[in-house]
Design a protein around this motif. Structure first.
Motif, PDB file in Angstrom:
ATOM      1  N   ARG A 203      32.746  -8.504  -8.235  1.00  0.00           N
ATOM      2  CA  ARG A 203      33.289  -8.368  -7.142  1.00  0.00           C
ATOM      3  C   ARG A 203      34.303  -7.373  -7.070  1.00  0.00           C
ATOM      4  N   VAL A 204      34.468  -6.727  -5.623  1.00  0.00           N
ATOM      5  CA  VAL A 204      35.307  -5.857  -5.451  1.00  0.00           C
ATOM      6  C   VAL A 204      36.241  -6.166  -4.446  1.00  0.00           C
ATOM      7  N   THR A 205      37.554  -6.081  -4.566  1.00  0.00           N
ATOM      8  CA  THR A 205      38.418  -6.159  -3.607  1.00  0.00           C
ATOM      9  C   THR A 205      39.085  -4.642  -3.317  1.00  0.00           C
ATOM     10  N   VAL A 206      38.994  -4.438  -1.987  1.00  0.00           N
ATOM     11  CA  VAL A 206      39.511  -3.158  -1.302  1.00  0.00           C
ATOM     12  C   VAL A 206      41.011  -3.310  -0.778  1.00  0.00           C
ATOM     13  N   LEU A 207      41.933  -2.531  -1.112  1.00  0.00           N
ATOM     14  CA  LEU A 207      43.344  -2.693  -0.681  1.00  0.00           C
ATOM     15  C   LEU A 207      43.339  -1.239   0.087  1.00  0.00           C
ATOM     16  N   ARG A 208      44.145  -1.418   1.479  1.00  0.00           N
ATOM     17  CA  ARG A 208      44.442  -0.390   2.055  1.00  0.00           C
ATOM     18  C   ARG A 208      45.380  -0.579   2.876  1.00  0.00           C
ATOM     19  N   ARG A 209      46.496   0.512   2.499  1.00  0.00           N
ATOM     20  CA  ARG A 209      47.858   0.525   2.795  1.00  0.00           C
ATOM     21  C   ARG A 209      48.430  -1.055   2.999  1.00  0.00           C
ATOM     22  N   GLY A 210      48.553  -1.472   1.483  1.00  0.00           N
ATOM     23  CA  GLY A 210      49.092  -2.884   1.363  1.00  0.00           C
ATOM     24  C   GLY A 210      48.239  -4.049   1.886  1.00  0.00           C
ATOM     25  N   LYS A 211      47.093  -4.038   2.453  1.00  0.00           N
ATOM     26  CA  LYS A 211      46.514  -5.187   3.034  1.00  0.00           C
ATOM     27  C   LYS A 211      45.011  -4.946   2.273  1.00  0.00           C
ATOM     28  N   VAL A 212      44.360  -6.274   2.259  1.00  0.00           N
ATOM     29  CA  VAL A 212      43.056  -6.368   1.991  1.00  0.00           C
ATOM     30  C   VAL A 212      42.193  -5.622   2.978  1.00  0.00           C
ATOM     31  N   SER A 213      41.414  -4.780   2.770  1.00  0.00           N
ATOM     32  CA  SER A 213      40.637  -4.290   3.824  1.00  0.00           C
ATOM     33  C   SER A 213      39.081  -4.777   3.578  1.00  0.00           C
ATOM     34  N   ALA A 214      38.579  -5.201   2.517  1.00  0.00           N
ATOM     35  CA  ALA A 214      37.426  -5.751   2.241  1.00  0.00           C
ATOM     36  C   ALA A 214      37.232  -6.617   1.085  1.00  0.00           C
ATOM     37  N   GLU A 215      36.328  -7.273   1.075  1.00  0.00           N
ATOM     38  CA  GLU A 215      36.112  -8.274  -0.532  1.00  0.00           C
ATOM     39  C   GLU A 215      34.639  -8.231  -0.226  1.00  0.00           C
ATOM     40  N   VAL A 216      33.947  -7.535  -1.427  1.00  0.00           N
ATOM     41  CA  VAL A 216      32.461  -7.573  -1.136  1.00  0.00           C
ATOM     42  C   VAL A 216      32.003  -7.957  -2.691  1.00  0.00           C
ATOM     43  N   VAL A 217      30.786  -8.316  -2.799  1.00  0.00           N
ATOM     44  CA  VAL A 217      29.817  -8.606  -3.898  1.00  0.00           C
ATOM     45  C   VAL A 217      29.305  -7.122  -4.429  1.00  0.00           C
ATOM     46  N   SER A 218      29.640  -6.851  -5.744  1.00  0.00           N
ATOM     47  CA  SER A 218      29.251  -5.564  -6.065  1.00  0.00           C
ATOM     48  C   SER A 218      27.726  -5.186  -5.945  1.00  0.00           C
ATOM     49  N   ALA A 219      27.022  -6.111  -6.195  1.00  0.00           N
ATOM     50  CA  ALA A 219      25.452  -5.742  -6.265  1.00  0.00           C
ATOM     51  C   ALA A 219      25.043  -5.702  -4.636  1.00  0.00           C
ATOM     52  N   GLU A 220      25.768  -6.026  -3.795  1.00  0.00           N
ATOM     53  CA  GLU A 220      25.459  -5.828  -2.239  1.00  0.00           C
ATOM     54  C   GLU A 220      25.891  -4.526  -1.745  1.00  0.00           C
ATOM     55  N   THR A 221      26.661  -3.785  -2.415  1.00  0.00           N
ATOM     56  CA  THR A 221      27.315  -2.547  -1.826  1.00  0.00           C
ATOM     57  C   THR A 221      26.673  -1.199  -2.701  1.00  0.00           C
ATOM     58  N   THR A 222      26.957  -0.131  -2.144  1.00  0.00           N
ATOM     59  CA  THR A 222      26.853   1.176  -2.484  1.00  0.00           C
ATOM     60  C   THR A 222      28.084   2.065  -2.720  1.00  0.00           C
ATOM     61  N   LYS A 223      28.001   3.163  -3.373  1.00  0.00           N
ATOM     62  CA  LYS A 223      29.212   3.931  -3.696  1.00  0.00           C
ATOM     63  C   LYS A 223      29.616   4.342  -2.503  1.00  0.00           C
ATOM     64  N   ALA A 224      28.659   4.995  -1.747  1.00  0.00           N
ATOM     65  CA  ALA A 224      29.269   5.633  -0.120  1.00  0.00           C
ATOM     66  C   ALA A 224      29.819   4.535   0.549  1.00  0.00           C
ATOM     67  N   GLY A 225      29.320   3.450   0.393  1.00  0.00           N
ATOM     68  CA  GLY A 225      29.876   2.317   1.442  1.00  0.00           C
ATOM     69  C   GLY A 225      31.528   1.795   0.705  1.00  0.00           C
ATOM     70  N   LEU A 226      31.473   1.924  -0.492  1.00  0.00           N
ATOM     71  CA  LEU A 226      32.804   1.377  -0.994  1.00  0.00           C
ATOM     72  C   LEU A 226      33.779   2.693  -0.595  1.00  0.00           C
ATOM     73  N   ALA A 227      33.376   3.798  -0.731  1.00  0.00           N
ATOM     74  CA  ALA A 227      34.183   5.057  -0.655  1.00  0.00           C
ATOM     75  C   ALA A 227      34.784   4.827   0.907  1.00  0.00           C
ATOM     76  N   LYS A 228      33.795   4.664   1.893  1.00  0.00           N
ATOM     77  CA  LYS A 228      34.020   4.699   3.477  1.00  0.00           C
ATOM     78  C   LYS A 228      34.950   3.503   3.615  1.00  0.00           C
ATOM     79  N   THR A 229      34.775   1.989   2.958  1.00  0.00           N
ATOM     80  CA  THR A 229      35.865   1.147   3.189  1.00  0.00           C
ATOM     81  C   THR A 229      37.356   1.404   2.617  1.00  0.00           C
ATOM     82  N   MET A 230      37.252   2.262   1.876  1.00  0.00           N
ATOM     83  CA  MET A 230      38.591   2.631   0.970  1.00  0.00           C
ATOM     84  C   MET A 230      39.218   3.611   1.692  1.00  0.00           C
ATOM     85  N   VAL A 231      38.509   4.828   2.208  1.00  0.00           N
ATOM     86  CA  VAL A 231      39.149   5.957   2.483  1.00  0.00           C
ATOM     87  C   VAL A 231      39.211   5.880   4.307  1.00  0.00           C
ATOM     88  N   GLY A 232      38.182   5.064   4.770  1.00  0.00           N
ATOM     89  CA  GLY A 232      38.030   4.843   6.230  1.00  0.00           C
ATOM     90  C   GLY A 232      37.092   6.038   6.775  1.00  0.00           C
TER      91      GLY A 232
END
Ligand SMILES: Nc1ncnc2c1ncn2[C@@H]1O[C@H](COP(=O)(O)OP(=O)(O)OP(=O)(O)O)[C@@H](O)[C@H]1O
Ligand SMILES: [Mg+2]
Lengths: 516, 362
Positions: A215-244
């Motif tokens: 699983r992956v939890t993404v933090l953004r400015r101190g808050k959880v911005s997403a929590e996803v199952v790794s198998a259900e996401t992609t590199k580009a998708g992760l990058a986008k939730t991370m950086v916006g």
């Protein structure tokens, strides 16, 4: 996710964690869960609060609010000792080992149950057993100073396992590892989860995160911005939730237009810290407007080469010319004034002064000249203006320019160093692991800046362990092996195999040999 | 219940200040117990000390006299400590500074030299004497990485014997441990010298040395804050590797720091012989160079605070001299130092009670 799990399978449940530093809310009501046997990745931009959250969990920081449950039971962690006793072990990015002691001694250090008289035979065996069980290739008798960074990391992990860690936290463990070592680390992590342990894994390398984590939890400015199952996401998708925003992983650049030779390294011999030959008769030249990447397995002389060029290490013989000026064994001021920029590998040990302010750190190379100083005296107003401008332009997240640089997050410290080095319109740039510890967005930023500098006419000497980075930035790739350039390969994806063979020292380049 | 001592991650700024205040109070308290043990009423003794040191104009002037060498030597120590160079040999540098000033006053310049010229040359000689003495550990540190704590301390004893050789030998006035008195032109002006126009100053021995110290303190403060040298000092003190990376010649800076550090301690010696004793004599310094280390440390290596702390310590010396037995100020100094160091160590830890059966309290 959190709700769907019953409390028994949750190894860890952090609820509503708040941690505030002067001027920053590093963790703002963060929930984080970890299942037994899970590898949970923690992602986020530089300064998002990842290390802070883990420091709370490992008992280093006391949160202002929030609760921590371990296997369903509420705990209060007042110190790292408490955390270790509760089965939480953290491997920090800067290792805390005693160089003159052996692996086994370091592992048992601080264990109250070890008696004053140590039975070394038994101890070595006991530790060897744990190492073997988890596939950690390490000799219990070896002294720490003899070990590579990757091996030292294994000692840290071994130490945590010996202390009975059921939850292991790794803060950017792969930043300092070679690709081979990463593969080995991942094997170990899988062994650990197979035996019921859980792992929290911080990294900025999205491919790795997707490969190893459940699983992956993404933090953004101190808050959880997403929590996803790794198998259900992609590199580009992760990058986008991370950086916006969308992130480009390989930058577009035009064909280089190299000019005259700027940096000339001629038959250089130099020793490493242990007094053994690190560079043997090495020759290389870099022209203006080109990026020359150095590929090589860590420890083959690349960091020594960078140090030698920048006056931080003496050569035994040979010459180094910058724009025709001999800078061999000259003080660093000579190459600084000649327009050399240096992004060193060791950012806290060499690249910055931890207890000085951001402001004092960014003027390190410019303070001697106007407008920052006139004669003897520094122009404090001008310095503040200069620092404020750099912090803004290079997007360094800091409460103020007066903040001590040691309080910056890892990635922001790197940005501060980049700001200092790249802002001076250098004629040559030595960049050692320039994107180490940077998030995807910041990495992209650095890559763009380096290419901009190239197009402006700078000669760039790039050392990286990341083949993708080398291939995407370099105009030529020189492979270093045992202190020599053993071949030069164009940065072509099809030539990766060839590069790999050269790095291992097993092949001769088919293309042109080392430039001299 | 069980006591647990844990390391603190961050030491808040106010805590360091509080630690120093608590340490001084604790030191006075411990000192009080010892005074009581020696048969004195501590409250009365401290009151007496305070009264003598800080209440009437004569004692205020005496306090200034004692504070002067402390001030100059502490500023010297501060320069080295800021670069994390542990120069603890200020006492020796002070002695050689005094020697240099004496050389000028008695042997180099004619008796009828005008006062400003004489004093200026003595200041320069005092600075150079102490500076060169400081430079020895500096050079050894810079080129051979010899531990400066040991060399600077040992050189203090060498300096004592060096001076003794001169005051008992070639410079001796009649075989005693002292030289002839300086000509008047080599005396720092004192307040009492102005008693004719200003009768208020009658009997007050405070001399120009203190003003010199204050001037140096302000200069140092400005240099630390806004000169390239101050910046280099700060950088080397925090991370020598980064300083090297920034192109700073560390060897040169180490030697320069020792030169200035020793030079200022030398000025303390010069000011003592020119302002108070007016000759070189055996043990004219009761260890000002050592006390200076405590002063610099208590002042947090801030030159302006050094002025204040040096003044307070001057008061301690004056007040202590007045009560018997005579070892009191030295004892209290020692206890203060001990308490300050323990307190600053303790601020890095916190103490917590936990139940014995459970390490993790719930
Ligand atoms: N001890 C501290 N004192 C003050 N501020 C701090 C401290 N530690 C961290 N911070 C601040 O808290 C924020 C979060 O920092 P943290 O180190 O958790 O980031 P991170 O997510 O680990 O980033 P990176 O990927 O760059 O390592 C940053 O703005 C940082 O400057
Ligand atoms: Mg971090």
């Amino acid at each position: 996710m959190t709700q769907s799990k019953t409390n028994e399978t949750l190894a860890l449940d952090m609820r509503g964690i708040v941690k505030e530093f002067p001027g920053v809310l590093a963790n703002d009501d963060v929930d984080f869960t970890l299942c037994q046997g899970e590898i949970h990745a923690l992602l986020g931009e530089n300064g998002a609060g990842k290390s802070t959250l883990m420091n709370v969990l490992s008992g280093l920081y006391r949160p202002e609010a929030g609760e921590i449950y371990l296997y369903g039971e509420k705990v209060e962690l007042h110190s790292p000792r408490d955390a270790i006793d509760a089965g939480i072990g953290m491997v920090h990015q800067h290792f805390m080992l005693v160089p003159t002691l052996s692996v086994a001694e370091n592992v048992v250090l601080g264990d109250p149950s070890v008696s004053y008289i140590i039975n070394y035979e038994e101890l070595d065996k006991q530790i060897g057993d744990i190492a073997e069980q988890f596939g950690l290739d390490i000799d219990p008798k070896a002294k720490i100073w003899q070990l590579s960074v990757g091996e030292q990391q294994r000692v840290e992990i071994l130490k945590m396992l010996y202390q009975g860690a059921k939850i292991l936290i790794l803060d950017e463990p792969t930043a300092v590892l070679t690709p081979q070592e990463v593969t080995e680390l991942f094997k170990t992590l899988r062994e650990m989860t197979a035996s019921g342990r859980s792992v929290i894994f911080i990294s900025h390398k999205l491919d790795e995160v997707l490969e190893i984590s459940d699983r992956v939890t993404v933090l953004r400015r101190g808050k959880v911005s997403a929590e996803v199952v790794s198998a259900e996401t992609t590199k580009a998708g992760l990058a986008k939730t991370m950086v916006g925003r969308e992130v480009i992983f390989r930058i577009e650049k035009k064909q280089s237009e190299p000019g005259g030779v700027v940096l000339e390294i001629d038959k250089v011999n130099a020793l490493n810290d242990r007094g053994l030959p690190a560079l043997r008769n090495l020759s290389l030249s870099i022209r203006s407007g080109e990026v020359v990447g150095i590929a090589g397995v860590a420890g083959n002389g690349q960091t020594e080469l960078a140090a030698v060029i920048n006056g931080m290490r003496e050569v035994e013989s040979g010459r180094i010319l910058l724009n025709g000026v001999d800078i061999t064994n000259k003080p660093a001021t000579i190459s600084i004034d000649a327009g050399m920029a240096y992004i060193p590998a060791d950012r806290t040990g060499v690249g910055s002064a931890p207890s000085l302010s951001v402001e004092d750190n960014v003027i390190m190379k410019a303070y001697r000249k106007p407008p920052l100083s006139h004669g003897w005296s520094l122009d404090l107003k001008e310095i503040a203006r200069y620092a404020t401008d750099l912090v803004k332009r290079f997007n360094v997240k800091t409460p103020s320019i007066k903040t001590q640089s040691r309080l910056l997050s890892g990635g922001n410290l790197q940005k501060m160093i980049l700001a200092r080095e790249l802002s001076r319109e250098p004629v040559a740039i030595t960049a050692v692991y320039p994107s180490r510890g940077l998030d995807a967005g910041a990495t992209e930023d650095v890559h763009e800046r380096l290419i901009e500098e190239r197009d402006r006419g700078a000669a760039i000497f790039l050392v990286s362990e990341d083949l993708d980075e080398l291939l995407s930035l370099s105009d030529r790739i020189a492979v270093i092996y045992e202190g020599q350039i053993v071949g030069e390969v164009p940065p072509d994806d099809d030539r990766i195999e060839e590069i790999g063979l050269l790095m291992a020292g097993t092949a001769v380049a088919s293309s042109s040999p080392a430039a001299g | 219940m069980q006591l647990k001592v844990e390391r603190r991650l961050e030491v808040p700024g106010w805590m360091s200040l509080l630690a120093i205040i608590v340490a001084v109070i604790a030191a006075l308290f411990i000192g009080g117990i010892l005074l009581a043990y020696g048969g004195l009423n501590p409250v009365v003794a401290y009151k007496q000390m305070f009264k003598i040191a800080f209440t009437d104009k004569y004692s205020l002037s005496d306090t200034l006299v004692k504070a002067t060498p402390l001030l100059l030597a502490s500023l010297g120590v501060t320069v080295a400590f800021r670069m994390k160079l542990w120069n603890i040999g200020a006492e020796g540098q002070l002695l050689i500074g005094a020697w240099g000033a004496t050389l000028v006053a008695l042997f180099l310049l004619p008796k009828d030299t005008s006062r400003p010229v004489m004093l200026l040359v003595m200041v320069i000689a005092g600075f150079i004497g102490g500076g060169l003495w400081g430079l020895i550990p500096g050079v050894l540190k810079a080129y051979l990485n010899v531990n400066e704590i040991i060399t600077s301390l040992m050189l203090t004893y060498v300096a004592v014997f060096f001076n003794n050789y001169f005051i008992y030998g070639p410079w001796s006035a009649g075989g005693f441990g002292l030289t002839a008195q300086f000509p008047k032109s080599a005396w720092f002006p004192r307040l009492l010298d102005y008693a004719d126009p200003y009768p208020y100053f009658r009997g007050m021995t405070a001399h120009t040395g203190f003003l010199l110290g204050v001037l140096v303190a302000f200069i140092l403060y400005a240099l630390f804050k806004r000169s390239q040298w101050g910046y280099k000092t700060k950088l080397i003190g925090d991370n020598p590797n980064a300083a090297r990376f920034a192109g700073i010649n560390i060897r040169r800076q180490i030697m320069l720091a020792f030169l200035i550090s020793g030079g200022l301690a030398g000025l303390a010696g010069m000011s003592e012989v020119a302002g108070v004793v007016h000759r070189l004599q055996e043990s004219f310094s009761p260890g000002y160079g050592f006390t200076a280390i405590i002063v610099a440390w208590l002042a947090n290596l801030n030159p302006l605070l050094v002025i204040i702390v040096a003044y307070l310590f001057g008061g301690l010396l004056v007040g202590g001299d007045a009560i018997q037995p005579a070892g009191i100020p030295l004892m209290i100094q020692g206890i203060i130092m001990f308490c300050v160091i323990s307190a600053s160590l303790l601020t890095r830890y916190r103490v917590r009670f936990v139940r014995k059966d459970k390490v993790i309290s719930t």
